[in-house]
Design a protein around this motif. Structure first.
Motif, PDB file in Angstrom:
ATOM      1  N   LEU A  16       0.389  -1.197   0.200  1.00 43.01           N
ATOM      2  CA  LEU A  16       0.177  -0.100  -0.278  1.00 43.01           C
ATOM      3  C   LEU A  16       0.931   1.363   0.329  1.00 43.01           C
ATOM      4  N   HIS A  17       1.825   1.556   0.696  1.00 40.61           N
ATOM      5  CA  HIS A  17       2.860   2.532   0.885  1.00 40.61           C
ATOM      6  C   HIS A  17       3.050   2.534  -0.552  1.00 40.61           C
ATOM      7  N   GLN A  18       3.321   1.497  -1.464  1.00 37.57           N
ATOM      8  CA  GLN A  18       4.402   1.620  -2.849  1.00 37.57           C
ATOM      9  C   GLN A  18       3.508   2.027  -3.591  1.00 37.57           C
ATOM     10  N   GLN A  19       2.226   1.827  -3.046  1.00 36.58           N
ATOM     11  CA  GLN A  19       0.824   3.157  -4.586  1.00 36.58           C
ATOM     12  C   GLN A  19       0.864   3.686  -3.539  1.00 36.58           C
ATOM     13  N   ILE A  20       0.441   4.586  -2.352  1.00 30.44           N
ATOM     14  CA  ILE A  20       0.555   5.441  -2.568  1.00 30.44           C
ATOM     15  C   ILE A  20       2.057   6.374  -2.665  1.00 30.44           C
ATOM     16  N   TYR A  21       3.364   6.049  -2.623  1.00 29.28           N
ATOM     17  CA  TYR A  21       4.688   6.959  -3.322  1.00 29.28           C
ATOM     18  C   TYR A  21       4.589   6.674  -4.684  1.00 29.28           C
ATOM     19  N   GLU A  22       4.214   5.944  -5.042  1.00 30.01           N
ATOM     20  CA  GLU A  22       4.034   6.028  -6.715  1.00 30.01           C
ATOM     21  C   GLU A  22       2.608   6.985  -7.345  1.00 30.01           C
ATOM     22  N   PHE A  23       1.572   7.574  -6.887  1.00 35.44           N
ATOM     23  CA  PHE A  23       0.411   8.534  -6.435  1.00 35.44           C
ATOM     24  C   PHE A  23       0.874   9.279  -6.999  1.00 35.44           C
ATOM     25  N   THR A  37       4.044  23.268  -3.462  1.00 34.02           N
ATOM     26  CA  THR A  37       2.239  23.155  -3.077  1.00 34.02           C
ATOM     27  C   THR A  37       2.662  22.072  -1.725  1.00 34.02           C
ATOM     28  N   LYS A  38       2.160  22.383  -0.558  1.00 30.73           N
ATOM     29  CA  LYS A  38       2.004  22.051   0.715  1.00 30.73           C
ATOM     30  C   LYS A  38       0.977  20.286   0.492  1.00 30.73           C
ATOM     31  N   ILE A  39       2.017  19.775   0.937  1.00 30.93           N
ATOM     32  CA  ILE A  39       1.154  18.172   0.819  1.00 30.93           C
ATOM     33  C   ILE A  39       0.169  18.482   2.044  1.00 30.93           C
ATOM     34  N   PRO A  40      -1.033  17.354   2.140  1.00 29.04           N
ATOM     35  CA  PRO A  40      -1.885  17.496   3.578  1.00 29.04           C
ATOM     36  C   PRO A  40      -0.707  16.885   4.555  1.00 29.04           C
ATOM     37  N   THR A  41      -1.512  16.925   5.869  1.00 34.40           N
ATOM     38  CA  THR A  41      -1.210  16.117   6.420  1.00 34.40           C
ATOM     39  C   THR A  41      -0.901  14.455   7.230  1.00 34.40           C
ATOM     40  N   GLN A  42       0.329  13.974   7.508  1.00 29.57           N
ATOM     41  CA  GLN A  42      -0.078  12.418   7.388  1.00 29.57           C
ATOM     42  C   GLN A  42      -1.429  11.955   7.933  1.00 29.57           C
ATOM     43  N   ASN A  48      -7.949   9.861   4.214  1.00 26.83           N
ATOM     44  CA  ASN A  48      -8.040   9.842   2.407  1.00 26.83           C
ATOM     45  C   ASN A  48      -8.321   8.602   2.303  1.00 26.83           C
ATOM     46  N   PHE A  49      -6.846   8.331   2.100  1.00 24.75           N
ATOM     47  CA  PHE A  49      -6.152   6.726   1.616  1.00 24.75           C
ATOM     48  C   PHE A  49      -6.770   5.811   2.079  1.00 24.75           C
ATOM     49  N   ASN A  50      -7.643   6.241   3.848  1.00 25.47           N
ATOM     50  CA  ASN A  50      -7.774   4.810   4.777  1.00 25.47           C
ATOM     51  C   ASN A  50      -7.219   4.393   4.830  1.00 25.47           C
ATOM     52  N   VAL A  51      -5.997   4.540   5.367  1.00 30.24           N
ATOM     53  CA  VAL A  51      -4.268   3.602   5.493  1.00 30.24           C
ATOM     54  C   VAL A  51      -3.870   3.759   7.401  1.00 30.24           C
ATOM     55  N   ASN A  52      -3.467   3.281   7.784  1.00 29.99           N
ATOM     56  CA  ASN A  52      -2.550   3.711   8.788  1.00 29.99           C
ATOM     57  C   ASN A  52      -1.695   4.318   8.779  1.00 29.99           C
ATOM     58  N   ARG A  53      -1.293   5.340  10.132  1.00 25.59           N
ATOM     59  CA  ARG A  53      -0.275   6.311   9.817  1.00 25.59           C
ATOM     60  C   ARG A  53       0.522   5.676   9.059  1.00 25.59           C
ATOM     61  N   VAL A  57       3.455   7.239   6.156  1.00 24.80           N
ATOM     62  CA  VAL A  57       5.154   7.806   7.178  1.00 24.80           C
ATOM     63  C   VAL A  57       6.054   6.820   5.730  1.00 24.80           C
ATOM     64  N   TYR A  58       6.050   6.079   5.761  1.00 27.31           N
ATOM     65  CA  TYR A  58       6.866   5.207   4.337  1.00 27.31           C
ATOM     66  C   TYR A  58       6.648   6.157   3.226  1.00 27.31           C
ATOM     67  N   ALA A  59       5.442   6.251   2.569  1.00 24.20           N
ATOM     68  CA  ALA A  59       5.444   6.517   1.487  1.00 24.20           C
ATOM     69  C   ALA A  59       5.739   8.181   1.508  1.00 24.20           C
ATOM     70  N   LEU A  60       5.913   9.129   2.445  1.00 26.72           N
ATOM     71  CA  LEU A  60       6.356  10.053   2.426  1.00 26.72           C
ATOM     72  C   LEU A  60       7.914  10.027   3.001  1.00 26.72           C
ATOM     73  N   ASP A  61       8.485   9.212   3.182  1.00 25.46           N
ATOM     74  CA  ASP A  61       9.823   9.292   3.473  1.00 25.46           C
ATOM     75  C   ASP A  61      10.473   8.546   2.420  1.00 25.46           C
ATOM     76  N   GLU A  62      10.053   7.897   1.475  1.00 23.63           N
ATOM     77  CA  GLU A  62      10.617   7.524  -0.110  1.00 23.63           C
ATOM     78  C   GLU A  62      10.673   9.151  -1.060  1.00 23.63           C
TER      79      GLU A  62
END
Length: 483
Positions: A16-23, A37-42, A48-53, A57-62
């Motif tokens: 899931l974190h890879q899908q979010i990262y790619e998007f 552009t300001k990214i929404p908060t974690q 919005n993505f209906n996932v754990n925080r 974090v993994y997606a944003l780190d990448e």
């Protein structure tokens, strides 16, 4: 920034974190999320993505490791690079700064949230100011396109004031409201809001003041403020706007004109009495204060026809009168009109031609056909009956579930009930909580920023099932906030 255009595939082998990262990376690299552009908060992203925080974090780190985003303590996370800035030695333009420097003011935050939520077909819209899709004349409109007509139809541009065929029909239609004007004093616009925009551009000076009822629909749009004008609210009572202070305020605040919705006011539903209309006209004629009369709800009366419009007793060319088909035949037609002194209409028509070269020829022709055939009168009678039933349906629910919690008006027409919550609560928190539960509200703050006790309820849009379900849950939420 919205993530509604992307759905995670939770059955995919891709984490899931890879899908979010790619998007998010695609958004940045394609330039949809520009530098700055300001990214929404974690927390918001996780919701919005209906996932754990932790997934966010993994997606944003990448993304951060790629050099595409950067976090600033106390300020948030921002896009700092994209395809072009990674390839070029000269930084790309910061579109975010352009957005902020534009002359047109952004919508109120709550209005932006409402506009986004209205795209969700599953949400219950308790405040929407338009007819339900099930009330719109879709089949009749389809038949209208198929019928033979002796009138000439063109797909070319219409003349600056709009189709003469439509303006002649509007002239005849307005006679039933005791407004006697020639087609030369009528201009077709793409809805009532465009009429206000043209007036702000063509007739008013910067720093002048527009008077309006408090509360008012006009506060929910920034058409006059973006043109450099100020808005000043005038108190209302059960008979409409109270005009006694207008003379004094005109002198004190460089008053340019008065904007009023005397018939089934938005958002309160108030119908200005005939006596009050005469009093208002007397004051405005004495003070030489022009009036914009917004009459988009005038055809939607229930038990008794309303008093004639202010324009019907205007013997000095004091009033610009706005009408529209958006509240009856359908908002998608984008057809309205402005009636006023011919030189003023000429001026507005010249500006309109500079901005959009005329309203849709197709829509103008169809509206003219509705008016000329008599079908519009028949249709409006049916809509009045259906809206009256819906009003009574909503009032019954309010009586059953809201009596200890709120008071409300009894509208004689239009779309709205103005709900006054008895106990002090946070309207903003109520709005957010209801939205999470799939109920969309129109809080009083968007019509008067100081109003923390009202909701605009509409019986026009939601289905009867959704009205009942949404209102009962709303009563429960208000109880929760007051306990």
């Amino acid at each position: 920034m919205s993530e509604n255009d992307f759905t995670l595939n939770k059955s995919s082998l891709i984490p899931l974190h890879q899908q979010i990262y790619e998007f998010m990376k695609r958004k940045i690299m394609n330039g949809e999320w520009t530098v700055g552009t300001k990214i929404p908060t974690q927390r918001d992203l996780a919701k919005n993505f209906n996932v754990n925080r932790s997934t966010i974090v993994y997606a944003l780190d990448e993304l951060s490791a790629d050099g595409l985003i950067e976090s600033k303590v106390g300020k948030g996370t921002f896009v700092v690079n994209n395809t072009w800035s990674l390839l070029a030695s000269i930084p790309p333009p910061d579109w975010n700064s352009y957005v902020k420097s534009g002359s047109y003011q952004p919508n109120i935050k709550t209005i932006q949230e409402i506009n986004r939520a209205e795209t969700n077909p599953n949400i219950i819209r308790l405040g929407t100011g338009e007819l339900s899709p099930e009330l719109l004349p879709v089949k009749e409109m389809q038949q209208m396109f198929k019928r033979d007509s002796p009138n000439t139809f063109s797909l070319g541009y219409s003349e600056p004031k709009g189709s003469i065929y439509l303006r002649e029909n509007i002239s005849n239609y307005l006679k039933m409201k005791k407004i006697d004007v020639s087609p030369a004093s009528i201009m077709i616009v793409s809805g009532g809001l465009q009429a206000l925009q043209l007036i702000s551009l063509g007739l008013l000076h910067r720093d002048s003041t527009v008077f309006l009822e408090t509360p008012s629909y006009l506060n929910s749009v920034h058409v006059f403020q973006s043109a450099g004008m100020n808005l000043l609210g005038i108190p209302m009572d059960d008979e409409g706007i109270r005009p006694e202070s207008l003379g004094r305020l005109k002198k004190q605040h460089n008053g340019a004109l008065l904007y009023t919705i005397p018939t089934f006011h938005n958002p309160t539903g108030i119908l200005m009495s005939e006596t009050r209309r005469k009093d208002l006209m007397d004051v405005c004629m004495k003070e030489k204060l022009p009036i914009i009369e917004d009459d988009v709800y005038g055809d939607l009366w229930f038990e008794t026809p309303p008093p004639n419009p202010l324009k019907s007793i205007d013997g000095q060319g004091l009033i610009l009168y706005i009408g529209s088909m958006s509240k009856t035949l359908g908002p998608g037609l984008r057809i309205g009109w402005v009636v006023g002194p011919e030189p003023v209409i000429d001026r507005l028509a010249d500006i309109k031609m500079q901005t959009d070269y005329g309203s849709s020829s197709l829509s103008q022709f169809i509206v003219a056909e509705w008016l000329s055939s008599g079908l519009y009168d028949e249709y409006v009678k049916k809509i009045r009956t259906k809206l009256r039933f819906r009003r009574d349906f909503m009032l019954e629910i309010l009586n059953d579930h809201f009596k200890p919690l709120a008071t409300w008006n009894f509208p004689q027409g239009g779309f709205y009930i103005w709900l006054n919550i008895k106990n002090q609560i946070s309207i903003r928190k109520l709005f957010k909580k209801a939205l999470i539960e799939g109920i969309l509200l129109n809080p009083g703050t968007i019509y008067d920023r100081h109003n923390q006790v009202h909701l605009r309820l509409s019986y026009a849009y939601a289905s009867l099932h959704d009205l009942k379900k949404g209102l009962i849950r709303l009563s429960e939420l208000i109880k929760e906030f007051t306990d």
